[in-house]
Scaffold this active site. Structure first.
Site, mmCIF file in Angstrom:
data_model
loop_
_atom_site.group_PDB
_atom_site.id
_atom_site.type_symbol
_atom_site.label_atom_id
_atom_site.label_comp_id
_atom_site.label_asym_id
_atom_site.label_seq_id
_atom_site.Cartn_x
_atom_site.Cartn_y
_atom_site.Cartn_z
ATOM 1 N N SER A 48 19.652 21.145 -16.565
ATOM 2 C CA SER A 48 20.022 22.532 -16.872
ATOM 3 C C SER A 48 21.508 22.734 -16.643
ATOM 4 O O SER A 48 22.116 22.084 -15.772
ATOM 5 C CB SER A 48 19.227 23.440 -15.934
ATOM 6 O OG SER A 48 19.779 24.729 -15.929
ATOM 7 N N ASP A 96 24.578 36.086 -10.838
ATOM 8 C CA ASP A 96 24.918 35.964 -12.266
ATOM 9 C C ASP A 96 26.430 35.765 -12.453
ATOM 10 O O ASP A 96 27.241 36.502 -11.896
ATOM 11 C CB ASP A 96 24.474 37.223 -13.031
ATOM 12 C CG ASP A 96 22.994 37.190 -13.376
ATOM 13 O OD1 ASP A 96 22.393 36.095 -13.321
ATOM 14 O OD2 ASP A 96 22.434 38.263 -13.695
ATOM 15 N N TYR A 107 16.396 25.693 -7.017
ATOM 16 C CA TYR A 107 15.997 25.185 -8.339
ATOM 17 C C TYR A 107 17.093 24.258 -8.879
ATOM 18 O O TYR A 107 16.832 23.132 -9.303
ATOM 19 C CB TYR A 107 15.752 26.354 -9.304
ATOM 20 C CG TYR A 107 15.695 25.935 -10.753
ATOM 21 C CD1 TYR A 107 14.630 25.197 -11.240
ATOM 22 C CD2 TYR A 107 16.732 26.275 -11.642
ATOM 23 C CE1 TYR A 107 14.584 24.793 -12.570
ATOM 24 C CE2 TYR A 107 16.686 25.883 -12.966
ATOM 25 C CZ TYR A 107 15.610 25.138 -13.431
ATOM 26 O OH TYR A 107 15.574 24.741 -14.748
ATOM 27 N N LYS A 135 17.335 19.952 -9.771
ATOM 28 C CA LYS A 135 17.836 19.313 -11.000
ATOM 29 C C LYS A 135 18.955 18.332 -10.650
ATOM 30 O O LYS A 135 19.014 17.210 -11.165
ATOM 31 C CB LYS A 135 18.353 20.369 -11.987
ATOM 32 C CG LYS A 135 17.292 21.304 -12.526
ATOM 33 C CD LYS A 135 16.308 20.567 -13.406
ATOM 34 C CE LYS A 135 15.199 21.451 -13.935
ATOM 35 N NZ LYS A 135 14.066 20.690 -14.474
ATOM 36 N N ASN A 170 11.647 37.204 -16.057
ATOM 37 C CA ASN A 170 12.956 37.140 -15.404
ATOM 38 C C ASN A 170 14.061 37.031 -16.439
ATOM 39 O O ASN A 170 15.178 37.481 -16.223
ATOM 40 C CB ASN A 170 13.060 35.874 -14.522
ATOM 41 C CG ASN A 170 12.083 35.919 -13.375
ATOM 42 O OD1 ASN A 170 12.005 36.925 -12.672
ATOM 43 N ND2 ASN A 170 11.326 34.842 -13.183
ATOM 44 N N ASN A 223 -0.231 20.198 -15.731
ATOM 45 C CA ASN A 223 -1.266 20.806 -14.871
ATOM 46 C C ASN A 223 -1.481 22.282 -15.224
ATOM 47 O O ASN A 223 -2.252 22.957 -14.558
ATOM 48 C CB ASN A 223 -0.912 20.651 -13.382
ATOM 49 C CG ASN A 223 0.352 21.389 -13.000
ATOM 50 O OD1 ASN A 223 1.000 22.004 -13.853
ATOM 51 N ND2 ASN A 223 0.717 21.332 -11.729
ATOM 52 N N THR A 269 22.593 24.914 -15.072
ATOM 53 C CA THR A 269 22.712 25.430 -13.708
ATOM 54 C C THR A 269 23.383 24.415 -12.772
ATOM 55 O O THR A 269 23.933 24.804 -11.748
ATOM 56 C CB THR A 269 21.319 25.869 -13.168
ATOM 57 O OG1 THR A 269 21.497 26.634 -11.999
ATOM 58 C CG2 THR A 269 20.427 24.691 -12.854
HETATM 59 P P1 NAD Z 1 7.678 25.906 -18.653
HETATM 60 O O1 NAD Z 1 7.339 26.428 -17.306
HETATM 61 O O2 NAD Z 1 7.248 26.681 -19.841
HETATM 62 O O3 NAD Z 1 7.143 24.417 -18.798
HETATM 63 C C1 NAD Z 1 7.051 23.531 -17.704
HETATM 64 C C2 NAD Z 1 5.698 22.851 -17.796
HETATM 65 O O4 NAD Z 1 5.552 21.946 -16.703
HETATM 66 C C3 NAD Z 1 4.536 23.845 -17.712
HETATM 67 O O5 NAD Z 1 3.627 23.569 -18.753
HETATM 68 C C4 NAD Z 1 3.925 23.569 -16.339
HETATM 69 O O6 NAD Z 1 2.543 23.841 -16.319
HETATM 70 C C5 NAD Z 1 4.247 22.086 -16.162
HETATM 71 N N1 NAD Z 1 4.317 21.637 -14.757
HETATM 72 C C6 NAD Z 1 5.052 22.155 -13.739
HETATM 73 N N2 NAD Z 1 4.865 21.436 -12.623
HETATM 74 C C7 NAD Z 1 4.017 20.430 -12.936
HETATM 75 C C8 NAD Z 1 3.448 19.355 -12.204
HETATM 76 N N3 NAD Z 1 3.708 19.165 -10.892
HETATM 77 N N4 NAD Z 1 2.611 18.501 -12.835
HETATM 78 C C9 NAD Z 1 2.318 18.677 -14.162
HETATM 79 N N5 NAD Z 1 2.825 19.671 -14.903
HETATM 80 C C10 NAD Z 1 3.663 20.545 -14.295
HETATM 81 O O7 NAD Z 1 9.246 25.677 -18.681
HETATM 82 P P2 NAD Z 1 10.196 25.367 -19.924
HETATM 83 O O8 NAD Z 1 10.997 26.567 -20.193
HETATM 84 O O9 NAD Z 1 9.427 24.736 -21.014
HETATM 85 O O10 NAD Z 1 11.157 24.303 -19.257
HETATM 86 C C11 NAD Z 1 10.917 22.901 -19.371
HETATM 87 C C12 NAD Z 1 11.903 22.182 -18.480
HETATM 88 O O11 NAD Z 1 13.213 22.540 -18.864
HETATM 89 C C13 NAD Z 1 11.779 22.546 -17.003
HETATM 90 O O12 NAD Z 1 11.985 21.385 -16.249
HETATM 91 C C14 NAD Z 1 12.902 23.522 -16.791
HETATM 92 O O13 NAD Z 1 13.372 23.506 -15.468
HETATM 93 C C15 NAD Z 1 13.951 23.010 -17.760
HETATM 94 N N6 NAD Z 1 14.877 24.057 -18.212
HETATM 95 C C16 NAD Z 1 14.375 25.186 -18.785
HETATM 96 C C17 NAD Z 1 15.265 26.197 -19.183
HETATM 97 C C18 NAD Z 1 14.735 27.473 -19.776
HETATM 98 O O14 NAD Z 1 15.446 28.484 -19.736
HETATM 99 N N7 NAD Z 1 13.551 27.505 -20.355
HETATM 100 C C19 NAD Z 1 16.640 26.019 -19.013
HETATM 101 C C20 NAD Z 1 17.114 24.852 -18.450
HETATM 102 C C21 NAD Z 1 16.216 23.862 -18.053
HETATM 103 N N1 UDP Z 2 19.666 39.996 -17.985
HETATM 104 C C1 UDP Z 2 19.602 41.385 -18.019
HETATM 105 N N2 UDP Z 2 18.389 41.982 -17.860
HETATM 106 C C2 UDP Z 2 17.232 41.270 -17.679
HETATM 107 C C3 UDP Z 2 17.312 39.859 -17.659
HETATM 108 C C4 UDP Z 2 18.541 39.242 -17.809
HETATM 109 O O1 UDP Z 2 20.617 42.061 -18.163
HETATM 110 O O2 UDP Z 2 16.163 41.876 -17.519
HETATM 111 C C5 UDP Z 2 20.968 39.336 -18.184
HETATM 112 C C6 UDP Z 2 21.412 38.474 -17.007
HETATM 113 O O3 UDP Z 2 22.150 39.239 -16.116
HETATM 114 C C7 UDP Z 2 22.253 37.407 -17.697
HETATM 115 C C8 UDP Z 2 21.651 37.288 -19.093
HETATM 116 O O4 UDP Z 2 20.850 38.454 -19.277
HETATM 117 O O5 UDP Z 2 23.575 37.883 -17.850
HETATM 118 C C9 UDP Z 2 20.791 36.050 -19.267
HETATM 119 O O6 UDP Z 2 19.866 36.019 -18.206
HETATM 120 P P1 UDP Z 2 18.643 34.999 -18.176
HETATM 121 O O7 UDP Z 2 17.875 35.268 -16.916
HETATM 122 O O8 UDP Z 2 17.903 35.086 -19.464
HETATM 123 O O9 UDP Z 2 19.325 33.565 -18.154
HETATM 124 P P2 UDP Z 2 20.365 32.904 -17.105
HETATM 125 O O10 UDP Z 2 21.645 32.771 -17.870
HETATM 126 O O11 UDP Z 2 20.480 33.784 -15.921
HETATM 127 O O12 UDP Z 2 19.753 31.587 -16.813
#
Ligand code: NAD
Ligand code: UDP
Length: 337
Positions: free
Chosen positions: A124, A294, A148, A152, A197, A32, A126
């Site tokens: 994740s 963190d 969040y 997951k 972020n 979307n 997380t």
């Molecule tokens: P992103 O926000 O770049 O991509 C997510 C995509 O999903 C976007 O294109 C958004 O428009 C779409 N979307 C969200 N809600 C929707 C809905 N209801 N219907 C249709 N489309 C929708 O994020 P990303 O970094 O590419 O992450 C992808 C997945 O991986 C996510 O589920 C995220 O939680 C997970 N993840 C990301 C990270 C990270 O640091 N990037 C880490 C761990 C897990």
């Molecule tokens: N961090 C930082 N300054 C920023 C953003 C992140 O010092 O502006 C640090 C944060 O405290 C963490 C690491 O960078 O230790 C990775 O943060 P990020 O948000 O990228 O990923 P996270 O591990 O929290 O998912």
């Protein structure tokens, strides 16, 4: 037969599109664009020289989703779509559960309607919550520290329950560590809106001159240089992990959670110094107060991914930061240039 990618236009999704298209898969995109741009999909077509159908739809729009399954023979789904901003999830839990969990429920119901029984899910690290024993491995108890993370956790549990109820279902729960970097073309990359972020997009926006100085959130953590340790993984390695998970799911029923990380930990100061060294660009920074929530460290055991998927990350921090900078330098305003 096609693979449906939800959230395909996003950061990880767009890189997975490239990997799958290069491996010969047919893909269908459903997004979307709430946190992405269709331009990312145009760039995927440019990189791969391949076309694919892309639908603008919210996952919760049951009718539109059904129409996609009607129009294409979908054999499996890679489910990236979701909202991912931890801080926002604390302020808007209802929106996060609605989008992430309810969206997944609608998707899984439509999959059932069409007999599609394979899902690779973007989970994740997380979900390990405040675990302190490193490296994190898949047998550790789970627990989350923000909404969040709980979305997951809930989707993981839903998929585990579905696999128990239907022995023909395959689900792979991919627990990503910290995805960074971008495709070597510099055409696709991480494109957060507003002030980032995450660490790497903040660093690249300082490098490009859009932000003045990087706040280092605390230097009194229990780590060698006092800044937190994370397992940064190149997004192209991560994308390859999805192709490996697809192959695994095609050959195995049931549900498996698998970490995708490198097993190596880097501190915030390591990231800054490596970026400066490989790119020759200074990153002005200052020590700011800790950011709530963190952890000292978070890094992955890679044993299960290697054993089940035959997958291992290949790129190091130098590659990640070089590629992250190429994307930002070539696209100073992201996809909105
Ligand atoms: P992103 O926000 O770049 O991509 C997510 C995509 O999903 C976007 O294109 C958004 O428009 C779409 N979307 C969200 N809600 C929707 C809905 N209801 N219907 C249709 N489309 C929708 O994020 P990303 O970094 O590419 O992450 C992808 C997945 O991986 C996510 O589920 C995220 O939680 C997970 N993840 C990301 C990270 C990270 O640091 N990037 C880490 C761990 C897990
Ligand atoms: N961090 C930082 N300054 C920023 C953003 C992140 O010092 O502006 C640090 C944060 O405290 C963490 C690491 O960078 O230790 C990775 O943060 P990020 O948000 O990228 O990923 P996270 O591990 O929290 O998912």
């Amino acid at each position: 037969m096609s693979v449906l990618l939800t959230g395909a236009a996003g950061y990880v999704g767009s890189h997975a599109c490239v990997e799958l298209l290069n491996q010969g898969y047919s893909i269908v995109s459903a997004d979307n664009y709430v946190n992405s741009s269709p331009v990312a999909l145009e760039r995927v077509r440019q990189i791969t020289g391949r076309d694919f159908p892309a639908y603008e739809t919210d996952l919760r729009d049951e009718e539109k989703l059904r129409a996609i399954f009607r129009a294409h023979k979908i054999e499996s789904v890679i489910h990236f779509a979701g909202l991912k901003a931890v801080g926002e999830s604390v302020k808007k839990p209802l929106e996060y559960y609605d989008n992430n969990l309810y969206g997944s429920i609608v998707l899984l119901k439509i999959m059932r309607e069409f007999g599609v029984k394979s899902m690779i899910f973007s989970s994740s690290a997380t979900v390990y919550g405040a675990a302190t024993k490193m490296p994190l491995d898949e047998k550790m108890p789970l627990g989350c520290v923000n909404p969040y993370g709980w979305t997951k956790f809930a989707i993981e549990q839903l998929l585990r329950d579905l696999c128990l109820a239907d022995p023909d279902f395959s689900a792979v729960l991919l627990r990503y560590f910290n995805p960074v970097g971008s495709h070597k073309s510099g055409l696709i990359g991480d494109n957060p809106s507003g002030i980032p972020n995450n660490l790497i997009p903040y660093v690249t926006r300082v490098a490009v001159g859009e932000l003045e100085r990087l706040p280092v959130f605390g230097n009194d953590y229990n780590t060698p240089d006092g800044t937190p340790l994370r397992d940064y993984i190149h997004v192209c390695d991560l994308a390859r992990g999805h192709a490996a998970a697809m192959a695994y799911a095609a050959a195995h029923k049931g549900c498996e959670a698998i970490n995708l990380g490198t097993g190596k930990a880097s501190s915030v100061l390591d990231v800054i110094h490596t970026f400066e060294r490989v790119n020759g660009v200074p990153i002005p920074h200052f020590i700011a107060p800790r950011r709530a929530g963190d952890a000292d460290e978070s890094w992955s055991s890679t044993e299960k991914a290697e054993r089940l998927l035959g997958w291992k990350a290949e790129k190091g921090l130098d590659d990640m930061l070089r590629d992250a900078w190429r994307w930002q330098r070539q696209n100073p305003k992201g996809y909105h240039a």
